[in-house]
Motif scaffolding. Structure first.
Motif, PDB file in Angstrom:
ATOM      1  N   LEU A 233     -24.512  -2.208  36.896  1.00 57.47           N
ATOM      2  CA  LEU A 233     -25.423  -2.944  36.562  1.00 57.47           C
ATOM      3  C   LEU A 233     -26.805  -1.804  35.973  1.00 57.47           C
ATOM      4  N   VAL A 234     -27.690  -2.469  35.170  1.00 59.75           N
ATOM      5  CA  VAL A 234     -28.941  -1.532  34.860  1.00 59.75           C
ATOM      6  C   VAL A 234     -30.208  -2.391  35.403  1.00 59.75           C
ATOM      7  N   ASN A 235     -30.767  -1.721  36.400  1.00 55.95           N
ATOM      8  CA  ASN A 235     -32.053  -2.472  37.386  1.00 55.95           C
ATOM      9  C   ASN A 235     -33.381  -1.903  36.910  1.00 55.95           C
ATOM     10  N   PRO A 236     -33.844  -2.445  35.905  1.00 55.71           N
ATOM     11  CA  PRO A 236     -35.104  -1.742  35.604  1.00 55.71           C
ATOM     12  C   PRO A 236     -36.399  -2.699  36.232  1.00 55.71           C
ATOM     13  N   ALA A 237     -37.646  -1.997  36.165  1.00 48.87           N
ATOM     14  CA  ALA A 237     -38.862  -2.719  36.438  1.00 48.87           C
ATOM     15  C   ALA A 237     -38.872  -3.770  35.637  1.00 48.87           C
ATOM     16  N   TYR A 238     -39.531  -4.839  35.921  1.00 47.53           N
ATOM     17  CA  TYR A 238     -39.530  -6.194  34.949  1.00 47.53           C
ATOM     18  C   TYR A 238     -40.457  -6.146  34.010  1.00 47.53           C
ATOM     19  N   GLN A 239     -41.505  -4.893  34.057  1.00 45.26           N
ATOM     20  CA  GLN A 239     -42.276  -4.818  32.997  1.00 45.26           C
ATOM     21  C   GLN A 239     -41.766  -4.165  31.583  1.00 45.26           C
ATOM     22  N   SER A 240     -40.777  -3.692  31.982  1.00 50.61           N
ATOM     23  CA  SER A 240     -39.865  -2.968  30.743  1.00 50.61           C
ATOM     24  C   SER A 240     -38.994  -3.905  29.865  1.00 50.61           C
ATOM     25  N   LEU A 241     -38.774  -5.109  30.519  1.00 51.80           N
ATOM     26  CA  LEU A 241     -37.743  -6.131  30.036  1.00 51.80           C
ATOM     27  C   LEU A 241     -38.230  -6.834  28.823  1.00 51.80           C
ATOM     28  N   SER A 242     -37.145  -7.299  28.101  1.00 51.48           N
ATOM     29  CA  SER A 242     -37.065  -8.346  27.138  1.00 51.48           C
ATOM     30  C   SER A 242     -35.859  -8.870  26.907  1.00 51.48           C
ATOM     31  N   ILE A 243     -36.014 -10.226  26.334  1.00 49.62           N
ATOM     32  CA  ILE A 243     -34.586 -10.688  26.149  1.00 49.62           C
ATOM     33  C   ILE A 243     -33.757 -10.088  25.330  1.00 49.62           C
ATOM     34  N   GLY A 244     -34.149  -9.379  24.171  1.00 46.58           N
ATOM     35  CA  GLY A 244     -33.280  -8.421  23.405  1.00 46.58           C
ATOM     36  C   GLY A 244     -32.891  -7.401  24.042  1.00 46.58           C
ATOM     37  N   TYR A 245     -33.566  -6.722  24.972  1.00 41.97           N
ATOM     38  CA  TYR A 245     -33.059  -5.673  25.828  1.00 41.97           C
ATOM     39  C   TYR A 245     -31.933  -6.150  26.760  1.00 41.97           C
ATOM     40  N   VAL A 246     -32.198  -7.361  27.473  1.00 34.10           N
ATOM     41  CA  VAL A 246     -30.995  -7.679  28.387  1.00 34.10           C
ATOM     42  C   VAL A 246     -29.737  -8.244  27.614  1.00 34.10           C
ATOM     43  N   SER A 247     -29.811  -8.695  26.169  1.00 30.47           N
ATOM     44  CA  SER A 247     -28.732  -9.028  25.520  1.00 30.47           C
ATOM     45  C   SER A 247     -28.000  -7.721  25.110  1.00 30.47           C
ATOM     46  N   ALA A 248     -28.791  -6.619  24.949  1.00 32.17           N
ATOM     47  CA  ALA A 248     -28.168  -5.243  24.374  1.00 32.17           C
ATOM     48  C   ALA A 248     -27.349  -4.887  25.599  1.00 32.17           C
ATOM     49  N   VAL A 249     -27.688  -4.981  27.076  1.00 37.76           N
ATOM     50  CA  VAL A 249     -27.193  -4.396  28.008  1.00 37.76           C
ATOM     51  C   VAL A 249     -25.809  -5.354  28.247  1.00 37.76           C
ATOM     52  N   HIS A 250     -26.052  -6.648  28.209  1.00 33.00           N
ATOM     53  CA  HIS A 250     -24.810  -7.500  28.370  1.00 33.00           C
ATOM     54  C   HIS A 250     -23.949  -7.229  27.527  1.00 33.00           C
ATOM     55  N   ALA A 251     -24.114  -6.717  26.385  1.00 36.04           N
ATOM     56  CA  ALA A 251     -23.037  -6.525  25.279  1.00 36.04           C
ATOM     57  C   ALA A 251     -21.963  -5.350  25.910  1.00 36.04           C
ATOM     58  N   PHE A 252     -22.273  -4.729  26.519  1.00 41.03           N
ATOM     59  CA  PHE A 252     -21.515  -3.466  27.130  1.00 41.03           C
ATOM     60  C   PHE A 252     -20.785  -3.750  28.619  1.00 41.03           C
ATOM     61  N   ASP A 253     -19.353  -3.325  28.701  1.00 37.38           N
ATOM     62  CA  ASP A 253     -18.491  -3.317  29.569  1.00 37.38           C
ATOM     63  C   ASP A 253     -18.759  -2.320  30.354  1.00 37.38           C
ATOM     64  N   GLY A 254     -18.835  -2.650  31.844  1.00 35.28           N
ATOM     65  CA  GLY A 254     -18.988  -1.398  32.718  1.00 35.28           C
ATOM     66  C   GLY A 254     -17.700  -1.059  33.085  1.00 35.28           C
ATOM     67  N   PRO A 255     -17.442  -0.029  34.308  1.00 36.46           N
ATOM     68  CA  PRO A 255     -16.181   0.511  34.576  1.00 36.46           C
ATOM     69  C   PRO A 255     -15.152  -0.316  35.226  1.00 36.46           C
ATOM     70  N   HIS A 256     -15.568  -1.523  35.441  1.00 36.46           N
ATOM     71  CA  HIS A 256     -14.649  -2.485  35.947  1.00 36.46           C
ATOM     72  C   HIS A 256     -14.133  -3.675  34.847  1.00 36.46           C
ATOM     73  N   GLY A 257     -14.810  -3.214  33.769  1.00 38.11           N
ATOM     74  CA  GLY A 257     -14.181  -4.430  32.577  1.00 38.11           C
ATOM     75  C   GLY A 257     -14.951  -5.594  32.686  1.00 38.11           C
ATOM     76  N   LYS A 258     -16.161  -5.647  33.171  1.00 39.99           N
ATOM     77  CA  LYS A 258     -16.820  -6.688  32.965  1.00 39.99           C
ATOM     78  C   LYS A 258     -18.417  -6.351  32.364  1.00 39.99           C
ATOM     79  N   PRO A 259     -19.096  -7.441  31.866  1.00 34.84           N
ATOM     80  CA  PRO A 259     -20.442  -7.191  31.060  1.00 34.84           C
ATOM     81  C   PRO A 259     -21.393  -6.386  32.282  1.00 34.84           C
TER      82      PRO A 259
END
Length: 299
Positions: A233-259
């Protein structure tokens, strides 16, 4: 990482930082509650920050009892270490803001957690500052805290706080979790370990690869592939977020093979809860879990 990496790669090439990405036109935050009710959108996980800390003194057993009474499963805490090596649950690396340490130990400035023994900290009142009704509430040890979480059938987002002050705290915390039975398969589904320190999160992953881990912050999109090796997981302060950034994070798989997932903090009002839910975050960390739940229409 598969084909979803293309999304993140495009964002990185364009040089888009999180605050500069703008929400999609259709993601109007005010519609999120209705979408959740209609089953079109999965409601984010609501995490009670330091327990239900708007209603009971933060990081105390009372605060997680209050979260349970309000019907919330996930709670968040902060772990630090005393002078004699006991792990305790407290946010600040110093004691005055949430205890009466100055009254009991007037000559011990700057009143750092690491300069007090567990027995000394156990004498402190960690509730009167919040309300007279909580006078006499104590700073819990991590062992006491874990046993109350288990008793309440709750799940835990545990932050290793200020690891640079406490060498070896990762190994020590994991040993305690293991001793309390929290590293078996069933409990691992109810546990996330996070830190502002990427090195600390990496150590946790190396020591216990099965644990779900999170980094507190907003890494640049171009760096996400590195973080994805050891975090889920990437856990940011809400002020730094946007739908584009969340989508970019979701594009990666973590160490357990899940987005990779995104939990936003600290969200305490209706408008902000709907806004970040519109960004499709996976979780919302809040002092007022009941307010967020009502805002999102999630039960």
């Amino acid at each position: 990482m598969h084909t979803r990496v293309v999304v993140a790669t495009v964002a990185a090439v364009l040089g888009t930082a999180a605050p500069l990405l703008s929400p999609a036109p259709g993601a109007r935050a005010g519609e999120v509650g209705e979408a959740v009710k209609a089953g079109k959108v999965t409601a984010p996980t609501v995490v009670a920050h330091r327990g239900a800390s708007a209603y009971a003194p933060e990081n105390t057993l009372a605060s997680i009892d209050k979260a349970a009474a309000l019907g919330f499963t996930w709670v968040e805490n902060d772990v630090q270490r005393t002078k004699d090596g006991e792990l305790v649950v407290i946010h600040d690396d110093s004691l005055p803001r949430t205890t009466n340490v100055k009254t009991l130990f007037p000559g011990r400035a700057p009143w750092k957690v690491k300069d007090f023994t567990a027995a000394e900290i156990a004498r402190l009142d960690a509730g009167r500052w919040f309300s007279p009704a909580y006078a006499g509430t104590r700073v819990p040890t991590l062992k006491q805290y874990m046993r109350r979480v288990e008793h309440n059938h709750e799940s835990l987002l545990m932050e290793i706080k200020n690891p640079e002050l406490y060498p070896g705290i990762e190994r020590q915390a994991l040993k305690l979790l293991g001793d309390e039975g929290w590293l078996d398969r069933g409990h691992l589904r109810r546990l996330i370990v996070q830190s502002f320190s990427a090195d600390s999160v990496r150590k946790v992953h190396e020591l216990r690869p099965a644990i779900t881990t999170a980094f507190l912050g907003t890494p640049k999109v171009a760096q996400l592939h590195e973080y994805a090796r050891s975090i889920d997981l990437v856990n940011p302060a809400y002020q730094s977020l946007s739908i584009g950034y969340v989508s970019a994070v979701h594009a990666f798989d973590g160490p357990h093979g899940k987005p990779l997932r995104v939990f936003a903090w600290t969200v305490n009002d209706t408008a902000t809860a709907r806004k970040v839910a519109g960004y499709r975050v996976d979780g919302v960390i809040t002092n007022k879990p009941d307010v967020v739940r009502a805002a999102l229409g999630s039960g």
